[in-house]
Write a protein that holds these residues in place. Structure first.
Motif, mmCIF file in Angstrom:
data_model
loop_
_atom_site.group_PDB
_atom_site.id
_atom_site.type_symbol
_atom_site.label_atom_id
_atom_site.label_comp_id
_atom_site.label_asym_id
_atom_site.label_seq_id
_atom_site.Cartn_x
_atom_site.Cartn_y
_atom_site.Cartn_z
ATOM 1 N N MET A 1 -17.463 29.762 -16.403
ATOM 2 C CA MET A 1 -17.997 28.949 -15.325
ATOM 3 C C MET A 1 -19.419 28.472 -15.654
ATOM 4 O O MET A 1 -19.768 27.341 -15.338
ATOM 5 N N GLN A 2 -20.182 29.363 -16.286
ATOM 6 C CA GLN A 2 -21.552 29.006 -16.636
ATOM 7 C C GLN A 2 -21.570 27.883 -17.683
ATOM 8 O O GLN A 2 -22.396 26.986 -17.619
ATOM 9 N N SER A 3 -20.623 27.915 -18.615
ATOM 10 C CA SER A 3 -20.578 26.872 -19.638
ATOM 11 C C SER A 3 -20.209 25.515 -19.019
ATOM 12 O O SER A 3 -20.640 24.469 -19.502
ATOM 13 N N LEU A 4 -19.428 25.514 -17.947
ATOM 14 C CA LEU A 4 -19.096 24.277 -17.254
ATOM 15 C C LEU A 4 -20.344 23.645 -16.651
ATOM 16 O O LEU A 4 -20.587 22.439 -16.800
ATOM 17 N N PHE A 5 -21.165 24.482 -16.013
ATOM 18 C CA PHE A 5 -22.408 23.977 -15.429
ATOM 19 C C PHE A 5 -23.370 23.477 -16.505
ATOM 20 O O PHE A 5 -24.037 22.458 -16.324
ATOM 21 N N LEU A 6 -23.429 24.178 -17.640
ATOM 22 C CA LEU A 6 -24.290 23.726 -18.741
ATOM 23 C C LEU A 6 -23.795 22.392 -19.299
ATOM 24 O O LEU A 6 -24.589 21.513 -19.637
ATOM 25 N N GLY A 7 -22.485 22.220 -19.383
ATOM 26 C CA GLY A 7 -21.922 20.958 -19.863
ATOM 27 C C GLY A 7 -22.226 19.809 -18.919
ATOM 28 O O GLY A 7 -22.587 18.704 -19.344
ATOM 29 N N ILE A 8 -22.109 20.069 -17.632
ATOM 30 C CA ILE A 8 -22.423 19.040 -16.634
ATOM 31 C C ILE A 8 -23.902 18.694 -16.675
ATOM 32 O O ILE A 8 -24.281 17.518 -16.630
ATOM 33 N N ALA A 9 -24.749 19.703 -16.802
ATOM 34 C CA ALA A 9 -26.196 19.468 -16.875
ATOM 35 C C ALA A 9 -26.559 18.669 -18.129
ATOM 36 O O ALA A 9 -27.423 17.789 -18.090
ATOM 37 N N ALA A 10 -25.900 18.954 -19.234
ATOM 38 C CA ALA A 10 -26.178 18.248 -20.483
ATOM 39 C C ALA A 10 -25.750 16.780 -20.402
ATOM 40 O O ALA A 10 -26.357 15.912 -21.034
ATOM 41 N N LEU A 11 -24.714 16.474 -19.643
ATOM 42 C CA LEU A 11 -24.238 15.094 -19.513
ATOM 43 C C LEU A 11 -24.944 14.317 -18.409
ATOM 44 O O LEU A 11 -24.868 13.088 -18.379
ATOM 45 N N ALA A 12 -25.629 15.009 -17.514
ATOM 46 C CA ALA A 12 -26.255 14.337 -16.373
ATOM 47 C C ALA A 12 -27.315 13.338 -16.818
ATOM 48 O O ALA A 12 -27.382 12.219 -16.297
ATOM 49 N N CYS A 13 -28.128 13.685 -17.795
ATOM 50 C CA CYS A 13 -29.203 12.791 -18.226
ATOM 51 C C CYS A 13 -28.666 11.519 -18.885
ATOM 52 O O CYS A 13 -29.036 10.422 -18.478
ATOM 53 N N PRO A 14 -27.811 11.598 -19.899
ATOM 54 C CA PRO A 14 -27.337 10.348 -20.515
ATOM 55 C C PRO A 14 -26.526 9.478 -19.561
ATOM 56 O O PRO A 14 -26.629 8.249 -19.594
#
Length: 58
Positions: A1-14
């Motif tokens: 679940m934590q990796s999902l949030f990190l993936g979403i956070a990483a894609l939010a900026c671009p």
């Protein structure tokens, strides 16, 4: 679940930057169209003033 949030956070900026660039480019096209219309109105007004000036003999 934590990796999902990190993936979403990483894609939010671009994704956000792409969206902002798209919105800004839409605004530029709109301004360009309005500018052309304004130029046409000003040219018509200049022609009208020249005709009035020629009519009065100044």
């Amino acid at each position: 679940m934590q990796s999902l949030f990190l993936g979403i956070a990483a894609l939010a900026c671009p994704v956000g930057m792409g969206f902002m660039m798209w919105m800004m480019s839409r605004g530029q096209h709109k301004d360009r169209d309005d500018g052309t219309h304004q130029v046409e109105q000003l040219r018509a007004e200049i022609d009208q003033l020249k005709a009035e000036r020629a009519h009065t003999g100044r």
